[in-house]
Design a protein around this motif. Sequence first.
Motif, PDB file in Angstrom:
ATOM      1  N   ALA A  68      -9.110  20.208  -8.653  1.00  0.00           N
ATOM      2  CA  ALA A  68      -9.494  20.128  -7.247  1.00  0.00           C
ATOM      3  C   ALA A  68      -9.525  18.675  -6.776  1.00  0.00           C
ATOM      4  O   ALA A  68      -9.066  18.356  -5.675  1.00  0.00           O
ATOM      5  N   ASN A  69     -10.058  17.779  -7.590  1.00  0.00           N
ATOM      6  CA  ASN A  69     -10.114  16.365  -7.210  1.00  0.00           C
ATOM      7  C   ASN A  69      -8.721  15.773  -7.056  1.00  0.00           C
ATOM      8  O   ASN A  69      -8.455  14.983  -6.147  1.00  0.00           O
ATOM      9  N   ARG A  70      -7.818  16.160  -7.966  1.00  0.00           N
ATOM     10  CA  ARG A  70      -6.458  15.627  -7.899  1.00  0.00           C
ATOM     11  C   ARG A  70      -5.756  16.098  -6.632  1.00  0.00           C
ATOM     12  O   ARG A  70      -5.030  15.335  -5.992  1.00  0.00           O
ATOM     13  N   ALA A  75      -3.787  15.127  -1.068  1.00  0.00           N
ATOM     14  CA  ALA A  75      -3.859  15.333   0.375  1.00  0.00           C
ATOM     15  C   ALA A  75      -4.123  14.009   1.098  1.00  0.00           C
ATOM     16  O   ALA A  75      -3.506  13.713   2.129  1.00  0.00           O
ATOM     17  N   GLU A  76      -5.024  13.208   0.560  1.00  0.00           N
ATOM     18  CA  GLU A  76      -5.314  11.903   1.158  1.00  0.00           C
ATOM     19  C   GLU A  76      -4.103  10.980   1.060  1.00  0.00           C
ATOM     20  O   GLU A  76      -3.798  10.226   1.994  1.00  0.00           O
ATOM     21  N   PHE A  77      -3.398  11.044  -0.057  1.00  0.00           N
ATOM     22  CA  PHE A  77      -2.172  10.264  -0.248  1.00  0.00           C
ATOM     23  C   PHE A  77      -1.122  10.666   0.795  1.00  0.00           C
ATOM     24  O   PHE A  77      -0.493   9.812   1.431  1.00  0.00           O
ATOM     25  N   MET A  78      -0.932  11.979   1.007  1.00  0.00           N
ATOM     26  CA  MET A  78       0.064  12.448   1.959  1.00  0.00           C
ATOM     27  C   MET A  78      -0.334  12.104   3.396  1.00  0.00           C
ATOM     28  O   MET A  78       0.531  11.877   4.245  1.00  0.00           O
ATOM     29  N   TYR A  79      -1.614  12.053   3.672  1.00  0.00           N
ATOM     30  CA  TYR A  79      -2.072  11.668   5.003  1.00  0.00           C
ATOM     31  C   TYR A  79      -1.538  10.279   5.357  1.00  0.00           C
ATOM     32  O   TYR A  79      -1.040  10.044   6.461  1.00  0.00           O
ATOM     33  N   THR A  80      -1.617   9.389   4.390  1.00  0.00           N
ATOM     34  CA  THR A  80      -1.108   8.030   4.597  1.00  0.00           C
ATOM     35  C   THR A  80       0.413   8.014   4.606  1.00  0.00           C
ATOM     36  O   THR A  80       1.048   7.375   5.459  1.00  0.00           O
ATOM     37  N   GLU A  81       1.028   8.721   3.663  1.00  0.00           N
ATOM     38  CA  GLU A  81       2.486   8.730   3.534  1.00  0.00           C
ATOM     39  C   GLU A  81       3.172   9.294   4.779  1.00  0.00           C
ATOM     40  O   GLU A  81       4.253   8.837   5.155  1.00  0.00           O
ATOM     41  N   LEU A  82       2.558  10.284   5.411  1.00  0.00           N
ATOM     42  CA  LEU A  82       3.154  10.893   6.593  1.00  0.00           C
ATOM     43  C   LEU A  82       2.818  10.137   7.866  1.00  0.00           C
ATOM     44  O   LEU A  82       3.296  10.496   8.952  1.00  0.00           O
ATOM     45  N   GLY A  83       1.984   9.102   7.749  1.00  0.00           N
ATOM     46  CA  GLY A  83       1.634   8.296   8.912  1.00  0.00           C
ATOM     47  C   GLY A  83       0.841   9.055   9.949  1.00  0.00           C
ATOM     48  O   GLY A  83       0.975   8.810  11.160  1.00  0.00           O
ATOM     49  N   LEU A  84      -0.012   9.977   9.508  1.00  0.00           N
ATOM     50  CA  LEU A  84      -0.798  10.760  10.446  1.00  0.00           C
ATOM     51  C   LEU A  84      -1.857   9.879  11.105  1.00  0.00           C
ATOM     52  O   LEU A  84      -2.445   9.011  10.464  1.00  0.00           O
ATOM     53  N   THR A  85      -2.091  10.118  12.378  1.00  0.00           N
ATOM     54  CA  THR A  85      -3.066   9.306  13.111  1.00  0.00           C
ATOM     55  C   THR A  85      -4.466   9.868  12.942  1.00  0.00           C
ATOM     56  O   THR A  85      -4.653  11.049  12.654  1.00  0.00           O
ATOM     57  N   GLY A  86      -5.452   9.037  13.120  1.00  0.00           N
ATOM     58  CA  GLY A  86      -6.841   9.452  12.985  1.00  0.00           C
ATOM     59  C   GLY A  86      -7.486   8.771  11.804  1.00  0.00           C
ATOM     60  O   GLY A  86      -6.888   7.921  11.129  1.00  0.00           O
ATOM     61  N   ASP A  87      -8.705   9.141  11.546  1.00  0.00           N
ATOM     62  CA  ASP A  87      -9.457   8.486  10.476  1.00  0.00           C
ATOM     63  C   ASP A  87      -9.487   9.309   9.187  1.00  0.00           C
ATOM     64  O   ASP A  87     -10.194   8.970   8.239  1.00  0.00           O
ATOM     65  N   GLY A  88      -8.741  10.405   9.175  1.00  0.00           N
ATOM     66  CA  GLY A  88      -8.708  11.236   7.976  1.00  0.00           C
ATOM     67  C   GLY A  88      -9.861  12.199   7.860  1.00  0.00           C
ATOM     68  O   GLY A  88      -9.996  12.884   6.843  1.00  0.00           O
ATOM     69  N   LEU A 294      -4.082   7.199 -17.575  1.00  0.00           N
ATOM     70  CA  LEU A 294      -3.862   8.608 -17.250  1.00  0.00           C
ATOM     71  C   LEU A 294      -3.819   8.829 -15.743  1.00  0.00           C
ATOM     72  O   LEU A 294      -3.007   9.619 -15.243  1.00  0.00           O
ATOM     73  N   LEU A 295      -4.670   8.111 -15.003  1.00  0.00           N
ATOM     74  CA  LEU A 295      -4.652   8.231 -13.546  1.00  0.00           C
ATOM     75  C   LEU A 295      -3.320   7.772 -12.978  1.00  0.00           C
ATOM     76  O   LEU A 295      -2.769   8.398 -12.057  1.00  0.00           O
ATOM     77  N   GLU A 296      -2.776   6.698 -13.518  1.00  0.00           N
ATOM     78  CA  GLU A 296      -1.478   6.209 -13.049  1.00  0.00           C
ATOM     79  C   GLU A 296      -0.376   7.208 -13.381  1.00  0.00           C
ATOM     80  O   GLU A 296       0.517   7.468 -12.552  1.00  0.00           O
ATOM     81  N   TYR A 297      -0.433   7.793 -14.567  1.00  0.00           N
ATOM     82  CA  TYR A 297       0.537   8.829 -14.936  1.00  0.00           C
ATOM     83  C   TYR A 297       0.494   9.986 -13.933  1.00  0.00           C
ATOM     84  O   TYR A 297       1.525  10.490 -13.489  1.00  0.00           O
ATOM     85  N   GLN A 298      -0.723  10.419 -13.587  1.00  0.00           N
ATOM     86  CA  GLN A 298      -0.880  11.580 -12.715  1.00  0.00           C
ATOM     87  C   GLN A 298      -0.338  11.337 -11.311  1.00  0.00           C
ATOM     88  O   GLN A 298      -0.006  12.284 -10.590  1.00  0.00           O
ATOM     89  N   ARG A 299      -0.251  10.079 -10.923  1.00  0.00           N
ATOM     90  CA  ARG A 299       0.287   9.767  -9.592  1.00  0.00           C
ATOM     91  C   ARG A 299       1.812   9.853  -9.557  1.00  0.00           C
ATOM     92  O   ARG A 299       2.404   9.936  -8.470  1.00  0.00           O
ATOM     93  N   ARG A 300       2.452   9.828 -10.701  1.00  0.00           N
ATOM     94  CA  ARG A 300       3.912   9.798 -10.728  1.00  0.00           C
ATOM     95  C   ARG A 300       4.554  11.036 -10.114  1.00  0.00           C
ATOM     96  O   ARG A 300       5.460  10.909  -9.271  1.00  0.00           O
ATOM     97  N   PRO A 301       4.146  12.261 -10.492  1.00  0.00           N
ATOM     98  CA  PRO A 301       4.708  13.429  -9.791  1.00  0.00           C
ATOM     99  C   PRO A 301       4.416  13.411  -8.297  1.00  0.00           C
ATOM    100  O   PRO A 301       5.256  13.833  -7.482  1.00  0.00           O
ATOM    101  N   GLN A 302       3.241  12.923  -7.916  1.00  0.00           N
ATOM    102  CA  GLN A 302       2.886  12.874  -6.502  1.00  0.00           C
ATOM    103  C   GLN A 302       3.844  11.972  -5.725  1.00  0.00           C
ATOM    104  O   GLN A 302       4.244  12.294  -4.598  1.00  0.00           O
ATOM    105  N   LYS A 303       4.213  10.857  -6.308  1.00  0.00           N
ATOM    106  CA  LYS A 303       5.133   9.928  -5.632  1.00  0.00           C
ATOM    107  C   LYS A 303       6.512  10.552  -5.456  1.00  0.00           C
ATOM    108  O   LYS A 303       7.153  10.391  -4.409  1.00  0.00           O
TER     109      LYS A 303
END
Length: 317
Positions: A68-70, A75-88, A294-303
């Motif tokens: 759930a945390n991942r 979701a927070e990563f995609m908010y930034t990646e998609l350039g969505l407006t607002g404060d999240g 491990l955290l850096e590894y887990q970000r790789r599929p997300q990227k």
Amino acid sequence: MAPILTNSSEVNASERSDNEENGTVHVKNPHLASMPEDVLYHFDLGTKTHNLQAMFGDVKFVCVGGSANRMRGFAEFMYTELGLTGDGSDIRDICAGTDRYSMYKTGPVLSINHGMGVPSISIMLHELIKLLHHAKCRDVTIIRLGTSGGIGLDPGTVVITGTAVNSFLQPQFDQVVLGKVITRSTELDKDLAQELLNCGREIGSYLTIIGNTMCTHDFYEGQGRLDGALCSFSNEEKLDYLKKAYRAGVRNIEMESTVFAAMCHRCDLKAAIVCVTLLNRFDGDQITSPHEVLLEYQRRPQKIVSMFIKKQLGLLK
């Protein structure tokens, strides 16, 4: 009793044609149409209590993962990646009324955790597919983001699943229904896998490959680990099994791929699995890398998946 084999041939030609023409998500349950209400119990959603089309009708991409945390982090990563407006502040857990699953929506991207193992992801997928159907979503792509044990690969390698196989190295998922074994195909979308591979290669800072993924029903004995509370085999027997899997094209092991592939294929959903390896099982059984690694590894599929989504939305060339 011989298993009953079911695959895409179950779907009649007119049904398949309709699905392909309008791109909608179709459930394969004739009883749903006659139900006065469909309660998606584990999501704390329902067709009478929520306007599912208004809430989810614009969803084009569904990304699922165990933690759930991942998935909140994604979701927070995609908010930034998609350039969505607002404060999240709109990144909230849509399923906050239940402690079974968490769900976050960022633009056309839905992020959901599925827990660990076949039963947990199966429950989530039943309700997710019904949700997409009730919301009248079109042309949806669903991707599982995960971690896995590698076979013959350095930790941190990203494996895009070519074929999901069971513990017998067979490309099928067996489901017991009313005392009978139903066998379903675990076919995944090859073009989607190749597009994701291209994204990984374009990033280029870590190895990304396509390989077969073995799904087991257990983390310890089922994956040939020597470090569980129970163990009835030798190190030599373990290595023989892993080498056999490697020769069959298996490059990673996890606990959800077969049912994920089978259910998505059965419901005509374009699907892929992108997992990072946390260790090479030829070298040992325990995950010993530091937490920050491990955290850096887990970000790789997300990227990789983020790049794919942005390309599909025309945000990248």
